[in-house]
Scaffold this active site. Structure first.
Site, PDB file in Angstrom:
ATOM      1  N   GLU A   1     140.068  62.225  32.295  1.00 52.09           N
ATOM      2  CA  GLU A   1     139.520  60.920  32.629  1.00 52.09           C
ATOM      3  C   GLU A   1     138.467  61.020  33.723  1.00 52.09           C
ATOM      4  OE1 GLU A   1     142.711  58.529  34.834  1.00 52.09           O
ATOM      5  OE2 GLU A   1     143.868  60.074  33.777  1.00 52.09           O
TER       6      GLU A   1
ATOM      7  N   CYS B   1     133.779  59.648  39.655  1.00 46.03           N
ATOM      8  CA  CYS B   1     134.899  60.497  40.058  1.00 46.03           C
ATOM      9  C   CYS B   1     135.278  61.310  38.825  1.00 46.03           C
ATOM     10  CB  CYS B   1     136.067  59.634  40.538  1.00 46.03           C
ATOM     11  SG  CYS B   1     137.486  60.585  41.089  1.00 46.03           S
TER      12      CYS B   1
ATOM     13  N   CYS C   1     147.268  69.002  36.552  1.00 44.99           N
ATOM     14  CA  CYS C   1     147.225  69.588  37.889  1.00 44.99           C
ATOM     15  C   CYS C   1     148.586  70.201  38.196  1.00 44.99           C
ATOM     16  CB  CYS C   1     146.897  68.499  38.925  1.00 44.99           C
ATOM     17  SG  CYS C   1     146.764  69.095  40.632  1.00 44.99           S
TER      18      CYS C   1
ATOM     19  N   CYS D   1     151.847  66.766  43.871  1.00 44.45           N
ATOM     20  CA  CYS D   1     151.920  65.672  44.858  1.00 44.45           C
ATOM     21  C   CYS D   1     152.669  64.480  44.262  1.00 44.45           C
ATOM     22  CB  CYS D   1     150.521  65.252  45.294  1.00 44.45           C
ATOM     23  SG  CYS D   1     149.569  66.610  46.031  1.00 44.45           S
TER      24      CYS D   1
ATOM     25  N   CYS E   1     150.883  61.163  42.763  1.00 44.62           N
ATOM     26  CA  CYS E   1     149.775  61.322  41.825  1.00 44.62           C
ATOM     27  C   CYS E   1     150.282  61.484  40.394  1.00 44.62           C
ATOM     28  CB  CYS E   1     148.932  62.538  42.220  1.00 44.62           C
ATOM     29  SG  CYS E   1     147.499  62.793  41.159  1.00 44.62           S
TER      30      CYS E   1
ATOM     31  N   CYS F   1     144.012  57.979  39.939  1.00 47.83           N
ATOM     32  CA  CYS F   1     144.038  59.325  39.390  1.00 47.83           C
ATOM     33  C   CYS F   1     145.205  59.555  38.428  1.00 47.83           C
ATOM     34  CB  CYS F   1     144.118  60.313  40.553  1.00 47.83           C
ATOM     35  SG  CYS F   1     143.825  61.987  40.056  1.00 47.83           S
TER      36      CYS F   1
END
Length: 343
Positions: free
Chosen positions: A90, A103, A110, A114, A117, A331
């Protein structure tokens, strides 16, 4: 077959020479590509023999727009792009008075873990190439019909976990034969991969480095960011000091405010003491709530008190304005929702 978007002018010029073509053809090819032409056949000033050679050796990999969402609140546009291998990423275009910012994602997923997120929930699937990142910018720019003048590497993925591709992307997007976006208009956000911060500093770029800090001490940071078990805040700050010394650039510290976790006045005072005297700026981010965890956004009063405390201790601070809240622009949110619906 190579994606030509991964090539620099020098690399394509060398290919031209090796294939008995004039090196100046490289500039012609890139002139078309950076105008939004995705087929060699549509490059009108190229000989047919050159086009044939290009088609035999290269592709211009254009992602497919799976979905495009436009915010009714602030004209933010979110894209879900699909690559040839079916992976989905995205990108978000935000419109400001000073120009359009995008962005972009640097990885599919990932692996940093975290807690706040959504993009990290399935881990990292693969890195994006420099050309795939470039395609995010080109296709978004083509779709909105306006120039993009600012880039933020803060979408899905940890940019410094894909160091070589990300640094090549920075150089490609900055090149005067391409989009010619100044390095001062590029921001790279990292959760704090210390060795790579030193390596980035030695590159001598003039980009803005943003550190996802999100806590004022190691104990609390380890609760929400697994990377904190590997690198302490002290190690990160030493790397930041080196970066500032080498680049003379101000660093942004991102701080996601989570209710009852890191949003007290005491946290603000501790953060102020950590950052005192450094060439830096704090970006407060009220956490984006996702259904997969229990992290909640603080009240408006708490956010304002945190900001007031940092100001009191002479720390430059802003509260990030939420963009595209009606289209899940934070995100990883939209990609995850799409993947859940596809399963």
């Amino acid at each position: 077959m190579d994606n030509i978007l991964n090539y620099s002018l020098e690399e394509l010029s060398n290919w031209m020479k090796e294939n008995k073509e004039s090196a100046f053809r490289s500039k012609q090819v890139f002139s078309w590509i950076y105008k939004g032409v995705w087929k060699f056949e549509d490059m009108k000033n190229l000989p047919k023999t050159t086009i044939e050679k290009l088609n035999n050796s290269f592709s211009i990999e254009k992602p497919k727009i799976v979905h495009k969402y436009e915010s009714k609140l602030d004209k933010t546009t979110k894209f879900l792009f699909a690559f040839n291998d079916g992976n989905i990423i995205e990108s978000v275009v935000m419109k400001y008075k000073h120009g359009n910012s995008i962005c972009i994602s640097t990885q599919v997923g990932c692996r940093m873990g975290c807690k706040f997120c959504a993009s990290t929930l399935e881990g990292r699937i693969r890195n994006l190439t420099a050309g795939e990142m470039l395609a995010e910018v080109l296709l978004a720019q083509e779709t909105i019909g306006e120039r993009i003048s600012n880039i933020v590497l803060m979408g899905s993925g940890e940019p410094l976990d894909n160091f070589d591709n990300v640094t090549k992307f920075i150089e490609l997007v900055n090149a005067d034969y391409g989009l010619n976006i100044g390095q001062r208009h590029i921001t790279l956000s990292t959760c704090g991969l210390v060795p790579k911060i030193y390596e980035l500093a030695d590159k001598g770029y003039s980009i803005t480095l943003a550190i996802s800090l999100h806590a004022s001490n190691d104990k609390r940071r380890r609760e929400i960011m697994p990377i904190a078990k590997k690198y302490s805040i002290d190690e990160i700050l030493k790397a930041c000091d080196y970066y500032i010394e080498k680049t003379k650039r101000r660093i942004t510290f991102e701080y996601s405010l989570v209710s009852g976790i890191n949003d007290s006045v005491e946290d603000a005072i501790e953060l102020s003491q950590l950052l005192k005297g450094r060439l830096c700026h704090v970006n407060l981010i009220p956490v984006n709530e996702i259904k997969e965890n229990t992290l909640r956004r603080p009240s408006k009063k708490t956010i304002e008190e945190f900001e007031r405390t940092l100001n009191k201790y002479k720390i430059e601070v802003t509260v990030r304005r939420e963009m595209g809240s009606d289209i899940d622009a934070a995100c990883g949110q939209l990609r995850r929702k799409y993947l859940e619906g596809r399963d």
